[in-house]
Design a protein around this motif. Sequence first.
Motif, PDB file in Angstrom:
ATOM      1  N   ALA A   1     -42.476 -12.363  -0.459  1.00 32.08           N
ATOM      2  CA  ALA A   1     -43.130 -13.167  -1.581  1.00 32.08           C
ATOM      3  C   ALA A   1     -44.022 -14.270  -1.156  1.00 32.08           C
ATOM      4  O   ALA A   1     -44.869 -14.551  -1.613  1.00 32.08           O
ATOM      5  CB  ALA A   1     -41.887 -13.618  -2.593  1.00 32.08           C
ATOM      6  N   THR A   2     -43.525 -14.881  -0.104  1.00 26.06           N
ATOM      7  CA  THR A   2     -44.546 -16.014   0.536  1.00 26.06           C
ATOM      8  C   THR A   2     -45.924 -15.121   0.981  1.00 26.06           C
ATOM      9  O   THR A   2     -46.815 -15.822   0.632  1.00 26.06           O
ATOM     10  CB  THR A   2     -43.756 -16.343   1.735  1.00 26.06           C
TER      11      THR A   2
ATOM     12  N   GLN B   1     -47.453 -12.504  -0.331  1.00 27.98           N
ATOM     13  CA  GLN B   1     -47.805 -12.068  -1.563  1.00 27.98           C
ATOM     14  C   GLN B   1     -48.523 -13.461  -2.184  1.00 27.98           C
ATOM     15  O   GLN B   1     -49.645 -13.303  -2.682  1.00 27.98           O
ATOM     16  CB  GLN B   1     -46.924 -11.462  -2.427  1.00 27.98           C
ATOM     17  N   SER B   2     -47.780 -14.638  -2.102  1.00 24.51           N
ATOM     18  CA  SER B   2     -48.166 -15.701  -2.688  1.00 24.51           C
ATOM     19  C   SER B   2     -49.404 -16.156  -1.863  1.00 24.51           C
ATOM     20  O   SER B   2     -50.728 -16.530  -2.664  1.00 24.51           O
ATOM     21  CB  SER B   2     -47.162 -16.693  -2.631  1.00 24.51           C
TER      22      SER B   2
ATOM     23  N   THR C   1     -50.238 -10.042  -8.212  1.00 25.09           N
ATOM     24  CA  THR C   1     -49.155 -10.824  -8.974  1.00 25.09           C
ATOM     25  C   THR C   1     -48.189  -9.957  -9.619  1.00 25.09           C
ATOM     26  O   THR C   1     -47.197 -10.452  -9.636  1.00 25.09           O
ATOM     27  CB  THR C   1     -50.001 -11.559 -10.342  1.00 25.09           C
TER      28      THR C   1
ATOM     29  N   LEU D   1     -45.862  -9.512  -6.783  1.00 23.71           N
ATOM     30  CA  LEU D   1     -45.202 -10.931  -6.461  1.00 23.71           C
ATOM     31  C   LEU D   1     -43.737 -10.806  -7.839  1.00 23.71           C
ATOM     32  O   LEU D   1     -42.728 -11.143  -7.351  1.00 23.71           O
ATOM     33  CB  LEU D   1     -45.986 -12.019  -6.607  1.00 23.71           C
TER      34      LEU D   1
ATOM     35  N   GLN E   1     -39.829 -11.057  -7.026  1.00 22.69           N
ATOM     36  CA  GLN E   1     -39.109 -12.118  -7.500  1.00 22.69           C
ATOM     37  C   GLN E   1     -37.874 -11.385  -8.367  1.00 22.69           C
ATOM     38  O   GLN E   1     -36.734 -11.987  -8.584  1.00 22.69           O
ATOM     39  CB  GLN E   1     -40.046 -13.270  -8.561  1.00 22.69           C
TER      40      GLN E   1
END
Length: 189
Positions: free
Chosen positions: A94-95, A97-98, A149, A152, A156
Motif C-alpha cells: 500500500a505504501t 502504491q501510494s 487508486t 490501493l 486496503q
Amino acid sequence: SVTGMAEIFPGAPVAVMALAATMEAGKLVIAGWLAAHWRGVGWSLRAVMVSLVAGLALINAAGVFGKLVEAHVSVAASASSNVVERIEALDARATAQSAVIADLDRRIAQIDRAVDESTRRGRVTRALDIATQQRVTRNDLDTQRQAATTTLVGLQAQRAALVGERTRIEASAGPIQYLAMMAGAAPEA
C-alpha cells in the motif's frame, strides 16, 4: 497429563514429568487396590483412598488442561503471527502504491501547471498547443492513476479483512485468558 504438567511448571520439566508419572501410577495402583479389596477395607481407609484418587484425578485434569492450553495458545500464536506478516506485507504494498499515485499526481500537475503558466503569461495559443500535445499523455496518466487508486483500495480492503481475522484469533484466546485470571495468573495476550 504428564507433559501438560511440564507445561504448567516449566522450570524443571524432567522432574515434573517424573513426579506426574509417579502420581498417575499411584492413582492407578490405589484404584486397582481399592477395587480388589473394597469389601475387606473399613470405611475410614476407603474414604482416605477415594480422597487420594480424587485428588490425583484433579491433578491429572490440571495436566490435561495445561496441555490443551499450550496447544491452543501455540496454534493461536502461529495464526496471529501469520496474519501480522500478511498485514505488514500489505502495508508495504500500500505504501508503494501510494507513492505511485503521488508520482502520477505530480506528473499530471506538471502538465496542468505548464498550461496554466502559459495562460497566465498571456500565451493562450501556446497553452492550447501544450494542452493538445499533452492531452493523450495526461489522459494516459489519469487512467494509470485511476487503476493505481483501485489497486490501493483493494489492498486496503484486504488489510481490513486481515485485521478482522486477527481480532477473531485474539478473541479465541479469551476463554483461556479468563481461566488464567480466575486461577490468579497473569493472562498473556
